[in-house]
Design a protein around this motif. Sequence first.
Motif, mmCIF file in Angstrom:
data_model
loop_
_atom_site.group_PDB
_atom_site.id
_atom_site.type_symbol
_atom_site.label_atom_id
_atom_site.label_comp_id
_atom_site.label_asym_id
_atom_site.label_seq_id
_atom_site.Cartn_x
_atom_site.Cartn_y
_atom_site.Cartn_z
ATOM 1 N N ALA A 35 24.125 -14.943 -22.718
ATOM 2 C CA ALA A 35 25.566 -15.499 -22.906
ATOM 3 C C ALA A 35 25.323 -16.930 -22.855
ATOM 4 C CB ALA A 35 26.431 -14.776 -21.774
ATOM 5 N N LEU A 36 24.660 -17.681 -22.028
ATOM 6 C CA LEU A 36 24.550 -18.984 -21.799
ATOM 7 C C LEU A 36 24.024 -19.525 -22.679
ATOM 8 C CD1 LEU A 36 23.107 -19.179 -17.975
ATOM 9 C CD2 LEU A 36 25.299 -20.201 -19.077
ATOM 10 N N ASP A 37 22.993 -18.805 -23.582
ATOM 11 C CA ASP A 37 22.367 -19.628 -25.016
ATOM 12 C C ASP A 37 23.316 -19.524 -25.885
ATOM 13 O OD1 ASP A 37 19.732 -19.675 -23.522
ATOM 14 O OD2 ASP A 37 18.913 -18.047 -24.434
ATOM 15 N N LEU A 38 23.986 -18.426 -26.269
ATOM 16 C CA LEU A 38 24.908 -18.328 -27.042
ATOM 17 C C LEU A 38 26.282 -19.339 -26.770
ATOM 18 C CD1 LEU A 38 25.038 -14.748 -27.759
ATOM 19 C CD2 LEU A 38 24.333 -16.270 -29.529
ATOM 20 N N LEU A 39 26.616 -19.593 -25.634
ATOM 21 C CA LEU A 39 27.494 -20.406 -25.104
ATOM 22 C C LEU A 39 27.112 -21.755 -25.468
ATOM 23 C CD1 LEU A 39 30.373 -21.544 -23.889
ATOM 24 C CD2 LEU A 39 28.985 -21.450 -21.614
ATOM 25 N N ARG A 60 25.810 -2.620 -26.725
ATOM 26 C CA ARG A 60 27.202 -3.130 -26.425
ATOM 27 C C ARG A 60 27.547 -2.411 -25.183
ATOM 28 N NH1 ARG A 60 30.630 -2.794 -31.620
ATOM 29 N NH2 ARG A 60 29.456 -0.724 -31.899
ATOM 30 N N ALA A 61 27.382 -1.098 -25.007
ATOM 31 C CA ALA A 61 28.087 -0.481 -24.117
ATOM 32 C C ALA A 61 27.428 -0.808 -22.803
ATOM 33 C CB ALA A 61 27.834 1.329 -23.923
ATOM 34 N N THR A 62 26.360 -1.295 -22.424
ATOM 35 C CA THR A 62 25.479 -1.958 -21.420
ATOM 36 C C THR A 62 26.059 -3.046 -20.786
ATOM 37 O OG1 THR A 62 23.480 -0.766 -22.019
ATOM 38 C CG2 THR A 62 23.282 -2.484 -20.573
ATOM 39 N N ARG A 66 28.898 -3.758 -17.685
ATOM 40 C CA ARG A 66 29.086 -4.804 -16.383
ATOM 41 C C ARG A 66 30.103 -5.774 -16.514
ATOM 42 N NH1 ARG A 66 24.158 -2.602 -17.550
ATOM 43 N NH2 ARG A 66 22.506 -2.980 -16.266
ATOM 44 N N PHE A 67 30.332 -6.166 -17.875
ATOM 45 C CA PHE A 67 31.533 -7.137 -18.023
ATOM 46 C C PHE A 67 32.389 -6.974 -19.283
ATOM 47 C CE2 PHE A 67 27.142 -8.841 -17.347
ATOM 48 C CZ PHE A 67 27.222 -9.478 -16.369
ATOM 49 N N ASP A 72 34.964 -12.463 -18.633
ATOM 50 C CA ASP A 72 34.227 -12.149 -17.306
ATOM 51 C C ASP A 72 32.842 -12.196 -17.399
ATOM 52 O OD1 ASP A 72 36.564 -10.884 -16.329
ATOM 53 O OD2 ASP A 72 36.323 -9.012 -17.260
ATOM 54 N N LEU A 73 32.070 -12.065 -18.589
ATOM 55 C CA LEU A 73 30.657 -12.477 -18.812
ATOM 56 C C LEU A 73 30.433 -13.593 -18.497
ATOM 57 C CD1 LEU A 73 27.822 -11.871 -19.671
ATOM 58 C CD2 LEU A 73 28.881 -11.559 -22.046
ATOM 59 N N LEU A 74 30.927 -14.622 -19.292
ATOM 60 C CA LEU A 74 30.636 -16.226 -19.033
ATOM 61 C C LEU A 74 31.030 -16.644 -17.767
ATOM 62 C CD1 LEU A 74 32.373 -17.333 -22.575
ATOM 63 C CD2 LEU A 74 29.917 -17.277 -21.855
ATOM 64 N N VAL A 75 31.813 -16.106 -17.093
ATOM 65 C CA VAL A 75 32.283 -16.542 -15.668
ATOM 66 C C VAL A 75 31.079 -16.279 -14.947
ATOM 67 C CG1 VAL A 75 33.522 -16.216 -13.611
ATOM 68 C CG2 VAL A 75 34.755 -16.738 -15.869
ATOM 69 N N ARG A 76 30.373 -15.044 -14.980
ATOM 70 C CA ARG A 76 29.434 -14.718 -14.296
ATOM 71 C C ARG A 76 28.055 -15.128 -14.651
ATOM 72 N NH1 ARG A 76 26.502 -14.612 -11.116
ATOM 73 N NH2 ARG A 76 25.080 -12.701 -10.252
#
Length: 215
Positions: A35-39, A60-62, A66-67, A72-76
């Motif tokens: 996620a960080l790399d893609l951001l 994707r389900a995984t 979690r997010f 939600d994913l980027l905040v984490r």
Amino acid sequence: MTLDGDENGDESRTATRPPGRPRSREADEAILAAALDLLIERGAALLSIEQVARRAGVTRATVYRRFPTPTDLLVRAIEWEYRDVAADSLDRADLDGMVAEWAEHLGNPRARRLIRRLYGTVDDLPELLRAYHEAHGRHRDTAVLTALERARAAGQLPPGSDPEVLRQMLSGAALQHLASRPDTTGADEIEAYFHAVLGQVGLSAGPATRRSAQR
């Protein structure tokens, strides 16, 4: 190969997975790193859960377990990026140490791109900037303010100077540098830049300041 923790990465097993089964830490970290790399590479607006899953090597389900949302994913992910930065580790005894630390951090191309991406989300995803502020920015601001107060007390700054105004000025100078200088700029040049800014508000020349002036 997947990192899901489900045999063969079969999403159909999700419904029968025993309650409370431990998550795979390896999968968690792969997702957050992706996620960080893609951001950094594409920005928040172009990031999707599907892209993250593909980059992390999970389904994707995984990711969704979690997010639930990309936000939600980027905040984490932002919280995870700064997980090892303790508040007391940012405290520097003097301005020379503080400026040297800033220069080292802003001399890292990845760090520069990440900060630009975060500030670019201020209108559309303000949650990300808030997450950054809570995980790192707030502690950094406190450390900078403390260093400036010490410098004023030691006579390095004019007695009438306002440390909070100076802190905001330095933050603005950092953003200006991020926006206007190439990411290949070295730490020495960045350090000289901040000493030049502080010199304009009356910082008396310490050893590091004098070295910067000679470059």
